[in-house]
Design an enzyme around this catalytic site. Structure first.
Site, PDB file in Angstrom:
ATOM      1  N   ASP A  24       0.818  -1.210   0.000  1.00  0.00           N
ATOM      2  CA  ASP A  24       0.000   0.000   0.000  1.00  0.00           C
ATOM      3  C   ASP A  24       0.852   1.260   0.000  1.00  0.00           C
ATOM      4  O   ASP A  24       0.337   2.367   0.173  1.00  0.00           O
ATOM      5  CB  ASP A  24      -0.916   0.001   1.219  1.00  0.00           C
ATOM      6  CG  ASP A  24      -0.142  -0.051   2.538  1.00  0.00           C
ATOM      7  OD1 ASP A  24       0.832  -0.827   2.623  1.00  0.00           O
ATOM      8  OD2 ASP A  24      -0.498   0.680   3.480  1.00  0.00           O
ATOM      9  N   TYR A 143       1.394   0.583  16.155  1.00  0.00           N
ATOM     10  CA  TYR A 143       2.781   0.996  16.348  1.00  0.00           C
ATOM     11  C   TYR A 143       2.902   1.909  17.566  1.00  0.00           C
ATOM     12  O   TYR A 143       2.000   2.716  17.830  1.00  0.00           O
ATOM     13  CB  TYR A 143       3.284   1.746  15.118  1.00  0.00           C
ATOM     14  CG  TYR A 143       3.462   0.891  13.900  1.00  0.00           C
ATOM     15  CD1 TYR A 143       4.707   0.350  13.583  1.00  0.00           C
ATOM     16  CD2 TYR A 143       2.393   0.625  13.044  1.00  0.00           C
ATOM     17  CE1 TYR A 143       4.878  -0.434  12.452  1.00  0.00           C
ATOM     18  CE2 TYR A 143       2.563  -0.153  11.916  1.00  0.00           C
ATOM     19  CZ  TYR A 143       3.798  -0.683  11.626  1.00  0.00           C
ATOM     20  OH  TYR A 143       3.969  -1.462  10.508  1.00  0.00           O
ATOM     21  N   LYS A 176      -0.117  -6.222  14.075  1.00  0.00           N
ATOM     22  CA  LYS A 176       1.197  -6.011  13.480  1.00  0.00           C
ATOM     23  C   LYS A 176       1.882  -4.879  14.230  1.00  0.00           C
ATOM     24  O   LYS A 176       1.249  -3.867  14.569  1.00  0.00           O
ATOM     25  CB  LYS A 176       1.051  -5.631  12.007  1.00  0.00           C
ATOM     26  CG  LYS A 176       2.319  -5.104  11.349  1.00  0.00           C
ATOM     27  CD  LYS A 176       2.045  -4.678   9.919  1.00  0.00           C
ATOM     28  CE  LYS A 176       3.270  -4.056   9.270  1.00  0.00           C
ATOM     29  NZ  LYS A 176       3.021  -3.683   7.849  1.00  0.00           N
TER      30      LYS A 176
END
Length: 267
Positions: A24, A143, A176
């Site tokens: 992406d 994150y 993730k």
């Protein structure tokens, strides 16, 4: 949970492990190496053993004819590297959009610790609620990024552990996040959630660095990788994918995987 959710999860992994190649980056970086002729790149990485490919919804038509039976994940937010703040990810699609695009799962990025955390928490929660209605799995890219987070600090893994736990608390199906540098520190991250954890690839490194990072993550209990530039910008995307797959799915060492894939790994 509907039967659709586990059925779709199985399409983006193998035996509970996941080798996902996010592509992406066209939104963030533009049509960089590996993305101009994205069809050929997708063909190569899926022949090499990728379980799933990830793109924005507008690229879906270029994915399906070239993915060799692999799964497809539709990403639902983004930002650009030339804008005022790359951490300010904005919504680019809905779960319904992803269904129309033929997706097996959706993904959403959140920067925990950033000034945009509050809005992104609300947006991820809305995505998981909508996805649940359709039996659609959600990959939360959580994150630890912000002014008070130092990746070089001794307690960085605590922040990363907090980030992956947030993904579970908001209803994601897998998470993730960034790798903390070694198996020992990353074990805390994996233990912070009951969800499968996959690591980000980060900036493109050497083959040795890539395979050793994957080996370390798997030794810590990770469920796989979601690795972009280190794979799709490689001179031989099929070979590096095969190497990563051998570590991930066949439990090989970095050296064994490199040798089997025909990669030249420095001593």
């Amino acid at each position: 949970m509907s039967t659709g959710n586990p059925a779709r999860l199985a399409r983006i992994g193998t035996g509970g492990r996941h080798l996902i190649v996010p592509m992406d980056h066209g939104i963030t970086l533009g049509a960089v190496k590996g993305l101009k002729d994205i069809e050929s790149t997708i063909d190569a990485i899926t022949r090499g053993g990728a379980d799933a490919v990830l793109t924005q919804k507008g690229i879906a038509g270029r994915v399906h004819e070239n993915k060799n039976g692999a799964g497809y994940i539709c990403h639902l937010n983004g930002s650009t590297a030339i804008g005022p703040d790359e951490n300010d990810k904005r919504t680019t699609g809905t779960v319904e959009d992803a269904i129309r695009a033929g997706a097996d799962a959706v993904s959403f990025h959140i920067n925990v610790g950033s000034q945009y955390e509050r809005e992104q928490i609300e947006e991820l929660a809305a995505v998981t609620s909508e996805a649940d209605r359709y039996g659609m799995p959600v990959l939360a890219m959580t994150y630890a990024r912000g002014p008070d987070i130092d990746p070089e600090s001794e307690d960085y893994n605590q922040a990363v552990g907090h980030a992956v736990r947030l993904g579970e608390e908001l209803g994601a199906d897998l998470v993730k996040t960034g790798y903390t540098g070694d198996a020992e520190s990353f074990q805390h991250v994996v233990e912070s959630t009951s969800l499968p954890v996959v690591i980000a690839g980060g900036a493109k490194g050497t083959d040795k660095e890539t395979l050793e990072m994957v080996r370390g993550a798997m030794d810590a209990g990770a469920a796989g990788v979601s690795m972009g530039r280190s794979i799709f910008q490689h001179d031989d995307p099929e070979a590096i994918t095969q190497g990563v797959a051998s570590v991930l799915h066949d439990d090989q060492s970095a050296e064994e995987a490199a040798r089997e894939a025909g990669l030249a790994v420095e001593a």
